[in-house]
Structure formats: C-alpha cells, structure tokens
Design a protein around this motif. Structure first.
Motif, short mmCIF file in Angstrom:
data_model
loop_
_atom_site.label_atom_id
_atom_site.label_comp_id
_atom_site.label_asym_id
_atom_site.label_seq_id
_atom_site.Cartn_x
_atom_site.Cartn_y
_atom_site.Cartn_z
N MET A 75 -14.03 4.47 -2.72
CA MET A 75 -13.09 4.30 -3.80
C MET A 75 -12.25 3.05 -3.54
O MET A 75 -11.90 2.76 -2.41
N THR A 76 -11.95 2.31 -4.59
CA THR A 76 -11.13 1.11 -4.46
C THR A 76 -9.95 1.16 -5.43
O THR A 76 -9.98 1.91 -6.40
N ILE A 77 -8.96 0.36 -5.15
CA ILE A 77 -7.79 0.27 -6.02
C ILE A 77 -7.80 -1.12 -6.65
O ILE A 77 -7.89 -2.13 -5.95
N LYS A 78 -7.74 -1.15 -7.98
CA LYS A 78 -7.70 -2.43 -8.70
C LYS A 78 -6.37 -2.51 -9.45
O LYS A 78 -6.14 -1.77 -10.41
N PRO A 79 -5.46 -3.38 -9.01
CA PRO A 79 -4.16 -3.50 -9.67
C PRO A 79 -4.29 -3.99 -11.11
O PRO A 79 -5.19 -4.77 -11.43
N LEU A 80 -3.37 -3.56 -11.95
CA LEU A 80 -3.33 -3.98 -13.34
C LEU A 80 -2.16 -4.94 -13.56
O LEU A 80 -1.22 -4.98 -12.76
N SER A 81 -2.23 -5.70 -14.63
CA SER A 81 -1.14 -6.56 -15.07
C SER A 81 -0.71 -7.52 -13.95
O SER A 81 -1.54 -8.20 -13.37
N ASP A 82 0.60 -7.54 -13.64
CA ASP A 82 1.11 -8.47 -12.61
C ASP A 82 1.31 -7.77 -11.27
O ASP A 82 2.11 -8.19 -10.46
N ARG A 83 0.54 -6.73 -11.02
CA ARG A 83 0.66 -5.97 -9.78
C ARG A 83 -0.23 -6.55 -8.68
O ARG A 83 -1.27 -7.16 -8.95
N VAL A 84 0.20 -6.35 -7.44
CA VAL A 84 -0.53 -6.84 -6.27
C VAL A 84 -0.63 -5.71 -5.26
O VAL A 84 0.37 -5.04 -4.97
N LEU A 85 -1.81 -5.47 -4.72
CA LEU A 85 -2.03 -4.45 -3.69
C LEU A 85 -1.92 -5.13 -2.33
O LEU A 85 -2.64 -6.10 -2.05
N ILE A 86 -0.99 -4.66 -1.50
CA ILE A 86 -0.79 -5.26 -0.18
C ILE A 86 -0.88 -4.21 0.91
O ILE A 86 -0.70 -3.02 0.65
N LYS A 87 -1.17 -4.67 2.11
CA LYS A 87 -1.18 -3.81 3.29
C LYS A 87 -0.21 -4.42 4.29
O LYS A 87 -0.37 -5.58 4.69
N MET A 88 0.80 -3.64 4.66
CA MET A 88 1.83 -4.14 5.56
C MET A 88 1.26 -4.36 6.97
O MET A 88 0.37 -3.63 7.41
N ALA A 89 1.80 -5.35 7.66
CA ALA A 89 1.44 -5.60 9.05
C ALA A 89 1.98 -4.46 9.91
O ALA A 89 2.94 -3.79 9.54
N GLU A 90 1.38 -4.25 11.05
CA GLU A 90 1.83 -3.20 11.96
C GLU A 90 3.17 -3.58 12.57
O GLU A 90 3.42 -4.75 12.87
N ALA A 91 4.04 -2.60 12.77
CA ALA A 91 5.35 -2.83 13.38
C ALA A 91 5.17 -3.18 14.86
O ALA A 91 4.26 -2.69 15.52
N GLU A 92 6.04 -4.02 15.35
CA GLU A 92 6.00 -4.42 16.76
C GLU A 92 6.27 -3.22 17.65
O GLU A 92 7.19 -2.45 17.39
N GLU A 93 5.46 -3.05 18.69
CA GLU A 93 5.64 -1.94 19.61
C GLU A 93 6.51 -2.33 20.81
O GLU A 93 7.09 -1.47 21.45
N THR A 94 6.57 -3.64 21.08
CA THR A 94 7.40 -4.12 22.19
C THR A 94 8.21 -5.32 21.73
O THR A 94 7.81 -6.03 20.81
N THR A 95 9.33 -5.53 22.37
CA THR A 95 10.14 -6.71 22.05
C THR A 95 9.56 -7.91 22.78
O THR A 95 8.67 -7.77 23.63
N LYS A 96 10.08 -9.10 22.49
CA LYS A 96 9.60 -10.31 23.17
C LYS A 96 9.86 -10.26 24.66
O LYS A 96 9.14 -10.86 25.44
N SER A 97 10.90 -9.52 25.07
CA SER A 97 11.20 -9.43 26.49
C SER A 97 10.41 -8.31 27.19
O SER A 97 10.56 -8.11 28.38
N GLY A 98 9.58 -7.57 26.42
CA GLY A 98 8.72 -6.57 27.03
C GLY A 98 9.22 -5.15 26.96
O GLY A 98 8.60 -4.24 27.51
N ILE A 99 10.31 -4.89 26.27
CA ILE A 99 10.84 -3.53 26.15
C ILE A 99 10.02 -2.78 25.11
O ILE A 99 9.82 -3.25 24.00
N VAL A 100 9.53 -1.59 25.47
CA VAL A 100 8.74 -0.76 24.56
C VAL A 100 9.70 -0.02 23.63
O VAL A 100 10.65 0.62 24.07
N LEU A 101 9.44 -0.11 22.32
CA LEU A 101 10.30 0.51 21.32
C LEU A 101 9.84 1.91 20.97
O LEU A 101 8.64 2.17 20.85
N ALA A 102 10.79 2.81 20.77
CA ALA A 102 10.48 4.16 20.29
C ALA A 102 10.15 4.06 18.80
O ALA A 102 10.50 3.10 18.13
#
Length: 94
Positions: A1-28
C-alpha cells in the motif's frame, strides 16, 4: 500500500532523533528532541488551492526542515510518516 498526497500536501518521514550528544552522553527517551529535518517521500500535484495557483517546489528525495508541530501523523506498514502542507516546509537542506 502507498500514500499519494493530494493538492498541496507533502508526505515526509522525519529523521531519527539523536541518541547521543556531541560530547558522547547517551540520552534517555524523554530527553530526545523531536527532529525537524525530514525526507520528502511523495508530493501532491499542487494546482488550485483556496482560489490560488500553487506550484510544488519540493520533490521526492529532498531533505527539508518543517515546522515542529505541523501536519498529520500516519502509520503505514510499521513506518511513521507525516502529511504536511507545502507551506509548513520552511527550507530545503542542500
């Protein structure tokens, strides 16, 4: 099954949230910030929307930045997507 947007709509997929900070701390799970960068999966045809001609400026495969709480969340085949209006897309990331 696929999703086809109508009119001025756009189907997007969000990027994954960061699991660690730049300094290496793992986020809950609750500490992760909702990402604003997404990939365009499908684009509607544009056309006449609310009496005005709308041209689609994004295309499938583009990386975009969208408003944080915009759109309608949908789930299809275990994947989460968001359907937004093109006006909710703030920028294209190049």
């Amino acid at each position: 099954m696929t999703i086809k947007p109508l009119s001025d709509r756009v189907l997007i997929k969000m990027a994954e949230a960061e699991e660690t900070t730049k300094s290496g701390i793992v986020l809950a799970g609750a500490s992760k910030e909702k990402p604003q960068v997404a990939e365009v999966i499908a684009v509607g045809p544009g056309g006449l929307v609310d009496g005005k001609e709308v041209f689609m400026y994004v295309k499938a495969g583009d990386k975009v930045i969208c408003s944080k709480y915009a759109g309608t969340e949908v789930k299809l085949d275990g994947e989460e997507y968001i359907i937004v209006r093109q006006g909710d897309i703030l920028a294209v990331v190049e």
